[in-house]
Design an enzyme around this catalytic site. Structure first.
Site, mmCIF file in Angstrom:
data_model
loop_
_atom_site.group_PDB
_atom_site.id
_atom_site.type_symbol
_atom_site.label_atom_id
_atom_site.label_comp_id
_atom_site.label_asym_id
_atom_site.label_seq_id
_atom_site.Cartn_x
_atom_site.Cartn_y
_atom_site.Cartn_z
ATOM 1 N N HIS A 195 -8.027 14.686 69.036
ATOM 2 C CA HIS A 195 -7.951 14.939 70.489
ATOM 3 C C HIS A 195 -6.530 15.359 70.874
ATOM 4 O O HIS A 195 -5.554 14.851 70.331
ATOM 5 C CB HIS A 195 -8.352 13.679 71.257
ATOM 6 C CG HIS A 195 -8.593 13.967 72.704
ATOM 7 N ND1 HIS A 195 -7.561 14.070 73.596
ATOM 8 C CD2 HIS A 195 -9.722 14.216 73.398
ATOM 9 C CE1 HIS A 195 -8.058 14.376 74.787
ATOM 10 N NE2 HIS A 195 -9.367 14.465 74.690
ATOM 11 N N GLU A 240 -11.218 22.452 73.673
ATOM 12 C CA GLU A 240 -10.592 21.944 74.889
ATOM 13 C C GLU A 240 -9.274 22.654 75.117
ATOM 14 O O GLU A 240 -8.266 22.317 74.476
ATOM 15 C CB GLU A 240 -10.287 20.457 74.740
ATOM 16 C CG GLU A 240 -11.471 19.610 74.425
ATOM 17 C CD GLU A 240 -11.150 18.159 74.714
ATOM 18 O OE1 GLU A 240 -11.654 17.653 75.714
ATOM 19 O OE2 GLU A 240 -10.381 17.561 73.966
HETATM 20 P P1 PGA Z 1 -11.305 15.499 81.118
HETATM 21 O O1 PGA Z 1 -11.061 15.122 79.606
HETATM 22 O O2 PGA Z 1 -12.790 15.726 81.285
HETATM 23 O O3 PGA Z 1 -10.807 14.338 81.909
HETATM 24 O O4 PGA Z 1 -10.554 16.756 81.372
HETATM 25 C C1 PGA Z 1 -11.794 15.695 78.593
HETATM 26 C C2 PGA Z 1 -11.276 15.148 77.279
HETATM 27 O O5 PGA Z 1 -10.096 15.327 77.017
HETATM 28 O O6 PGA Z 1 -12.003 14.499 76.540
#
Ligand code: PGA
Length: 256
Positions: free
Chosen positions: A93, A171
């Site tokens: 992550h 992401e």
């Molecule tokens: P968020 O986080 O939905 O708060 O942007 C997503 C994640 O990083 O898992």
């Protein structure tokens, strides 16, 4: 094709009681949402109690250590997680890469350990704004480079398991809370690039790719209506039961 929602609770909530209440509500949302798979990833101290209330939803961990047992203070190993019936694990992550200086080399060891333990890996990749401001092409190169390093040297004997075991969560770091979500069109292009890489490198024909980055009940439909996007990694919005239930309902309507 079903959609997958991963509720990444991050370092929340603040007590076991709240964690169990939230897990019960999330389980209800999972039961009510046809065609939607839900994974709940609470902090380590709540895995046991949350795992006890989940039936349809699966249990995930937010990280894993590559070692088995031994002198590794503060780590939680894949071996220990399997005893808690953890089926999924988030690896790499961006918050760990950024705040804890987790490198691609470490991510690679975690991916290998979790796959060897028959867990499903949710591998997070994504570019920072300094890269994205140079354009989508630069972002694509950054992300494929991460994938190359994070998946380096996977044993050939296990490659056939990858379609069932490896999920990629794209992401864009600049979109993670509090951030601005990416445009669905750009996300689709990036997801396509991820799939092309996985196909070329591992002959994966059916890679599942999720989107994560400030997903809410308001914007999730725009992402999940794209056939290429298999689901979402939901952070902040997974902490409010009604919000997550709305996200799951929308996901259910987008199941193809
Ligand atoms: P968020 O986080 O939905 O708060 O942007 C997503 C994640 O990083 O898992």
């Amino acid at each position: 094709m079903s959609k997958l929602l991963v509720a990444n609770w991050k370092c929340n909530p603040d007590s076991p009681g709240r964690a169990v209440r939230l897990a019960r509500e999330t389980e209800k949302a999972a039961l009510a949402s046809k065609g939607v798979e839900v994974v709940v990833a609470p902090p380590f101290p709540f895995l046991l109690s949350v795992g006890k209330v989940l039936r349809r939803a699966k249990l995930g961990a937010q990280d894993v250590f590559w070692g088995d047992v031994g002198a590794s203070t503060g780590e939680v190993s894949w071996h220990q997680l399997t005893h808690l019936r953890v089926s999924h694990v988030i690896v790499g992550h961006s918050e760990r890469r950024r705040w804890l200086r987790e490198t691609d080399e470490m991510v690679n060891k975690k991916v290998k350990a979790a796959l060897a333990a028959d867990m499903k890996v949710i591998l997070c990749v994504g570019e920072p704004w300094e890269v994205r401001r140079r354009g989508l092409g630069a972002a694509e190169r950054f992300v494929t480079n991460q994938l190359r390093k994070d998946l380096h040297g996977l044993p050939h004997s296990r490659l056939h398991l990858l379609p069932a075991r490896l999920l990629v969560a794209y992401e864009p770091i600049w979109a993670i809370s509090p951030g601005r979500p990416d445009k669905p069109n750009d996300t689709v292009k990036m997801v396509g690039r991820v799939r092309t890489f996985l196909h070329a490198a591992f002959h994966m024909l059916s890679a599942r790719v999720l989107y994560g980055g400030s997903v809410t009940s308001k914007n999730v439909g725009r992402f999940l209506r794209e056939r290429e996007i298999d689901g979402a990694l939901v952070g902040g919005a997974s902490l409010k039961a009604s919000e997550f239930a709305d996200i799951a309902k929308t996901a259910s309507r987008r199941v193809g």
